[in-house]
Design a protein around this motif. Structure first.
Motif, PDB file in Angstrom:
ATOM      1  N   GLU A 211       0.857  -1.220  -0.001  1.00 45.51           N
ATOM      2  CA  GLU A 211       0.016   0.090  -0.109  1.00 45.51           C
ATOM      3  C   GLU A 211       0.889   1.623   0.065  1.00 45.51           C
ATOM      4  O   GLU A 211       0.604   2.183  -0.649  1.00 45.51           O
ATOM      5  CB  GLU A 211      -0.858  -0.015   1.221  1.00 45.51           C
ATOM      6  CG  GLU A 211      -2.169  -0.895   1.275  1.00 45.51           C
ATOM      7  CD  GLU A 211      -2.903  -1.128   2.623  1.00 45.51           C
ATOM      8  OE1 GLU A 211      -2.335  -0.602   3.492  1.00 45.51           O
ATOM      9  OE2 GLU A 211      -3.655  -2.083   2.656  1.00 45.51           O
ATOM     10  N   THR A 212       2.054   1.080   0.815  1.00 47.32           N
ATOM     11  CA  THR A 212       2.888   2.476   0.932  1.00 47.32           C
ATOM     12  C   THR A 212       3.475   2.498  -0.576  1.00 47.32           C
ATOM     13  O   THR A 212       3.786   3.813  -0.789  1.00 47.32           O
ATOM     14  CB  THR A 212       3.724   2.396   2.282  1.00 47.32           C
ATOM     15  OG1 THR A 212       3.078   1.904   3.345  1.00 47.32           O
ATOM     16  CG2 THR A 212       4.544   3.507   2.113  1.00 47.32           C
TER      17      THR A 212
ATOM     18  N   LYS B 132       2.357   1.728  -3.410  1.00 49.00           N
ATOM     19  CA  LYS B 132       1.679   2.494  -4.462  1.00 49.00           C
ATOM     20  C   LYS B 132       1.387   3.792  -4.018  1.00 49.00           C
ATOM     21  O   LYS B 132       1.404   4.776  -5.059  1.00 49.00           O
ATOM     22  CB  LYS B 132       0.202   1.982  -4.402  1.00 49.00           C
ATOM     23  CG  LYS B 132       0.156   0.287  -4.810  1.00 49.00           C
ATOM     24  CD  LYS B 132      -1.272  -0.172  -4.776  1.00 49.00           C
ATOM     25  CE  LYS B 132      -1.170  -1.578  -5.241  1.00 49.00           C
ATOM     26  NZ  LYS B 132      -2.665  -2.477  -5.051  1.00 49.00           N
ATOM     27  N   GLN B 133       1.312   4.403  -2.766  1.00 51.77           N
ATOM     28  CA  GLN B 133       1.129   5.887  -2.394  1.00 51.77           C
ATOM     29  C   GLN B 133       2.142   6.655  -2.627  1.00 51.77           C
ATOM     30  O   GLN B 133       2.170   7.714  -3.333  1.00 51.77           O
ATOM     31  CB  GLN B 133       0.804   5.928  -0.901  1.00 51.77           C
ATOM     32  CG  GLN B 133      -0.530   5.456  -0.328  1.00 51.77           C
ATOM     33  CD  GLN B 133      -0.394   5.208   1.269  1.00 51.77           C
ATOM     34  OE1 GLN B 133       0.639   5.502   1.824  1.00 51.77           O
ATOM     35  NE2 GLN B 133      -1.739   4.958   1.567  1.00 51.77           N
ATOM     36  N   LEU B 134       3.541   5.996  -2.717  1.00 55.46           N
ATOM     37  CA  LEU B 134       4.657   6.718  -2.775  1.00 55.46           C
ATOM     38  C   LEU B 134       5.214   6.613  -4.471  1.00 55.46           C
ATOM     39  O   LEU B 134       5.934   7.431  -4.870  1.00 55.46           O
ATOM     40  CB  LEU B 134       5.903   6.368  -1.956  1.00 55.46           C
ATOM     41  CG  LEU B 134       5.841   6.417  -0.490  1.00 55.46           C
ATOM     42  CD1 LEU B 134       6.957   5.740   0.031  1.00 55.46           C
ATOM     43  CD2 LEU B 134       5.567   7.890  -0.266  1.00 55.46           C
ATOM     44  N   GLY B 135       4.493   5.859  -5.010  1.00 57.69           N
ATOM     45  CA  GLY B 135       4.861   5.280  -6.385  1.00 57.69           C
ATOM     46  C   GLY B 135       6.369   4.887  -6.654  1.00 57.69           C
ATOM     47  O   GLY B 135       6.936   4.998  -7.667  1.00 57.69           O
TER      48      GLY B 135
ATOM     49  N   LYS C 151       5.556   3.856   9.863  1.00 64.09           N
ATOM     50  CA  LYS C 151       4.053   3.460  10.201  1.00 64.09           C
ATOM     51  C   LYS C 151       4.017   2.303  11.074  1.00 64.09           C
ATOM     52  O   LYS C 151       3.052   2.207  11.656  1.00 64.09           O
ATOM     53  CB  LYS C 151       3.256   3.156   8.729  1.00 64.09           C
ATOM     54  CG  LYS C 151       3.064   4.148   7.834  1.00 64.09           C
ATOM     55  CD  LYS C 151       2.412   3.445   6.728  1.00 64.09           C
ATOM     56  CE  LYS C 151       2.143   4.527   5.406  1.00 64.09           C
ATOM     57  NZ  LYS C 151       1.319   4.029   4.439  1.00 64.09           N
TER      58      LYS C 151
END
Length: 147
Positions: A105-106, A108-111, A128
């Motif tokens: 998930e992280t 994806k968020q950061l690319g 996190k």
């Protein structure tokens, strides 16, 4: 109940019951927390107290690894008993599958997509999951995600 109060209660209980190993571990944790309190110059928050417990757990795991490599089964057994007592005071750790989910998930968020983004992703995930997951599990999940 906060961790410091639980340690105080367990210290009294171990003294009454004559549980030498538990008494030794509780005293070690209390001493570690006192040292951290002096170092920081203020009473420990719950997260800071948990950091002390996690540090002790990591040291015991490292000792078990070293003693196993040195074929010192007597010391491995002793350290394992102490580790079991220490884990009682640590927060519940996430499973490797749960860690992998957070890493994905992280990412994806950061690319993040390549190995060159390892530090960026690792830092974000550890922020996190601090105190909730073993750093080695996080490192493995980050490597798997970026490969």
């Amino acid at each position: 109940m906060d961790l410091v109060q639980q340690l105080n209660d367990d210290l009294k209980d171990a003294m009454k019951k004559g549980e030498k190993e538990k008494l030794s571990i509780v005293r070690m944790l209390k001493a570690g927390m006192m040292n951290e309190k002096v170092k920081l110059g203020h009473d420990l928050s719950d997260s800071e107290a948990v950091e002390v417990v996690n540090r002790e757990i990591k040291q015991h795991k490292d000792s078990i690894e070293q003693f196993t490599a040195g074929k010192r089964d007597d010391l491995v057994k002793e350290q394992t008993k102490e580790l079991d007592i220490l884990k009682k005071y640590a927060p519940k750790q996430l499973s490797p599958a749960e860690v992998k989910k957070v890493v994905e998930e992280t990412a994806k968020q950061l690319g993040t997509k390549s190995k060159s983004d390892f530090g960026k992703l690792m830092g974000a995930v550890m922020g996190k999951l601090k105190g909730k997951a073993d750093g080695n599990d996080v490192k493995k999940a980050v490597n798997d995600t970026l490969s």
